[in-house]
Design a protein around this motif. Structure first.
Motif, PDB file in Angstrom:
ATOM      1  N   UNK A   1     -59.402 -50.514  45.538  1.00 38.88           N
ATOM      2  CA  UNK A   1     -58.666 -51.624  46.150  1.00 38.88           C
ATOM      3  C   UNK A   1     -58.406 -52.765  45.165  1.00 38.88           C
ATOM      4  N   UNK A   2     -58.769 -52.595  43.911  1.00 39.55           N
ATOM      5  CA  UNK A   2     -58.595 -53.666  42.935  1.00 39.55           C
ATOM      6  C   UNK A   2     -59.593 -54.793  43.130  1.00 39.55           C
ATOM      7  N   UNK A   3     -60.822 -54.438  43.506  1.00 43.96           N
ATOM      8  CA  UNK A   3     -61.836 -55.444  43.818  1.00 43.96           C
ATOM      9  C   UNK A   3     -62.219 -56.297  42.611  1.00 43.96           C
ATOM     10  N   UNK A   4     -62.187 -55.734  41.428  1.00 42.03           N
ATOM     11  CA  UNK A   4     -62.660 -56.463  40.240  1.00 42.03           C
ATOM     12  C   UNK A   4     -61.979 -57.820  40.075  1.00 42.03           C
TER      13      UNK A   4
ATOM     14  N   UNK B   1     -64.016 -59.069  55.543  1.00 42.61           N
ATOM     15  CA  UNK B   1     -63.350 -59.854  54.510  1.00 42.61           C
ATOM     16  C   UNK B   1     -61.853 -59.834  54.818  1.00 42.61           C
ATOM     17  N   UNK B   2     -61.269 -60.989  55.038  1.00 45.12           N
ATOM     18  CA  UNK B   2     -59.837 -61.040  55.331  1.00 45.12           C
ATOM     19  C   UNK B   2     -59.019 -60.683  54.101  1.00 45.12           C
ATOM     20  N   UNK B   3     -57.764 -60.379  54.327  1.00 42.03           N
ATOM     21  CA  UNK B   3     -56.881 -60.018  53.218  1.00 42.03           C
ATOM     22  C   UNK B   3     -56.829 -61.140  52.193  1.00 42.03           C
ATOM     23  N   UNK B   4     -56.746 -60.752  50.946  1.00 38.61           N
ATOM     24  CA  UNK B   4     -56.761 -61.626  49.782  1.00 38.61           C
ATOM     25  C   UNK B   4     -58.162 -62.102  49.390  1.00 38.61           C
ATOM     26  N   UNK B   5     -59.173 -61.916  50.236  1.00 35.73           N
ATOM     27  CA  UNK B   5     -60.500 -62.423  49.884  1.00 35.73           C
ATOM     28  C   UNK B   5     -61.177 -61.549  48.836  1.00 35.73           C
ATOM     29  N   UNK B   6     -61.127 -60.232  49.019  1.00 35.29           N
ATOM     30  CA  UNK B   6     -61.787 -59.331  48.062  1.00 35.29           C
ATOM     31  C   UNK B   6     -60.839 -58.262  47.547  1.00 35.29           C
ATOM     32  N   UNK B   7     -59.571 -58.375  47.889  1.00 34.07           N
ATOM     33  CA  UNK B   7     -58.583 -57.388  47.448  1.00 34.07           C
ATOM     34  C   UNK B   7     -57.186 -57.964  47.651  1.00 34.07           C
ATOM     35  N   UNK B   8     -56.175 -57.427  46.969  1.00 33.32           N
ATOM     36  CA  UNK B   8     -54.811 -57.907  47.162  1.00 33.32           C
ATOM     37  C   UNK B   8     -54.303 -57.590  48.564  1.00 33.32           C
ATOM     38  N   UNK B   9     -53.190 -58.200  48.915  1.00 35.36           N
ATOM     39  CA  UNK B   9     -52.642 -58.049  50.268  1.00 35.36           C
ATOM     40  C   UNK B   9     -52.423 -56.588  50.631  1.00 35.36           C
ATOM     41  N   UNK B  10     -51.921 -55.824  49.678  1.00 34.01           N
ATOM     42  CA  UNK B  10     -51.589 -54.426  49.967  1.00 34.01           C
ATOM     43  C   UNK B  10     -52.793 -53.627  50.423  1.00 34.01           C
TER      44      UNK B  10
END
Length: 280
Positions: free
Chosen positions: A213-216, A243-252
């Protein structure tokens, strides 16, 4: 003549001295006293009847087994600017106990607050002439967990500003002790002075890192800070962190949910709250 006068003076002096011997002495009151002290005769003590005090009886335990969770639909439309609001607002049915009434009021208050915030935003910045189909707001709820008098509810909210590239999503969680009539803070689940946020953060980071998810690039959103862990519930699987969107990963990648099993938290769980983590 002089001898006679001398004899009279001697007689007067002797008379004065004799009178002073017969007059009882007086007690001198200090000038600073100002008043003469009056000593009253002792009186019988007055007996007062004590005013009775009453201790309010503790409310009887509120059994959640007799209650059911239902939903009240809500809808609202506007034309200038165009918008549509829809919601399913949950409420407990089956008791008129004040604690149930207060819980229902809280559930409605939270929903109405989110609606009000979006309505005010639309009226301020949304275009009067629709670009697409107008703005929209939708609120749905999920009963994440319920055990004894604990009720864990999650609101999932989707909103769209007219003209935006895509809708947005966020969540609100409610964790309530119905018997005590209050919300439960996350810290209460764990032993005092335990480093519970660090334990939770370590588990979540390990879980999120394993996802594609691109967490880094968003790892700071899972740091052990109170503001990163405001959305949580307890389910039969364990502690549910949202975790809401944008908090730990991009919107996608969308919002992310991590479930921490009770076994991973066993060493820090508050003994008074251990039953919440037992199998449901």
């Amino acid at each position: 003549m002089k001898n006679k006068n001398y004899f009279v003076w001697i007689l007067l002096l002797l008379t004065t001295f004799a009178c002073s011997l017969m007059t009882p002495p007086t007690t001198q009151v200090p000038a600073s006293a100002g008043v003469t002290e009056v000593v009253s005769q002792p009186q019988a003590a007055v007996t007062f009847t004590p005013i009775p005090t009453f201790t309010a009886a503790a409310p009887s335990p509120q059994s959640s087994e007799t209650l059911s969770l239902n939903a009240e639909p809500f809808s609202e439309k506007g034309d200038a600017p165009p918008y549509t609001f829809t919601a399913q607002i949950p409420y407990l049915q089956g008791s008129d106990d004040i604690r149930v009434t207060n819980f229902n009021a809280l559930l409605r208050q939270i929903a109405e607050k989110e609606i009000s915030i979006f309505r005010d935003s639309i009226l301020t910045i949304a275009p009067l002439d629709p670009i697409n189909a107008g703005s929209s707001f939708d609120l749905q709820y999920t009963l994440v967990g319920q055990k004894q008098d604990y009720w864990g509810i999650k609101y999932d909210i989707s909103l769209y500003f007219d003209g935006s590239a895509h809708p947005s999503h966020y969540s609100v969680t409610i964790n309530y002790n119905l018997d005590q009539g209050r919300e439960i803070p996350l810290a209460e689940l764990f032993s005092p002075d335990s480093n519970y946020l660090q334990v939770i953060s370590d588990f979540c980071k390990a879980e999120l890192s394993a996802r594609n998810i691109g967490f880094d690039g968003f790892a700071v959103g899972a740091d052990p800070l109170p503001e990163n862990y405001t959305r949580w519930n307890i389910s039969k699987e364990g502690l549910v962190i949202t975790f809401d969107e944008y908090q730990v990963a991009p919107y996608a990648a969308g919002p992310q949910v991590v479930v921490i099993p009770a076994s991973a938290l066993q060493s820090i769980i508050n003994p008074d709250r251990s039953l919440l983590f037992s199998g449901q």
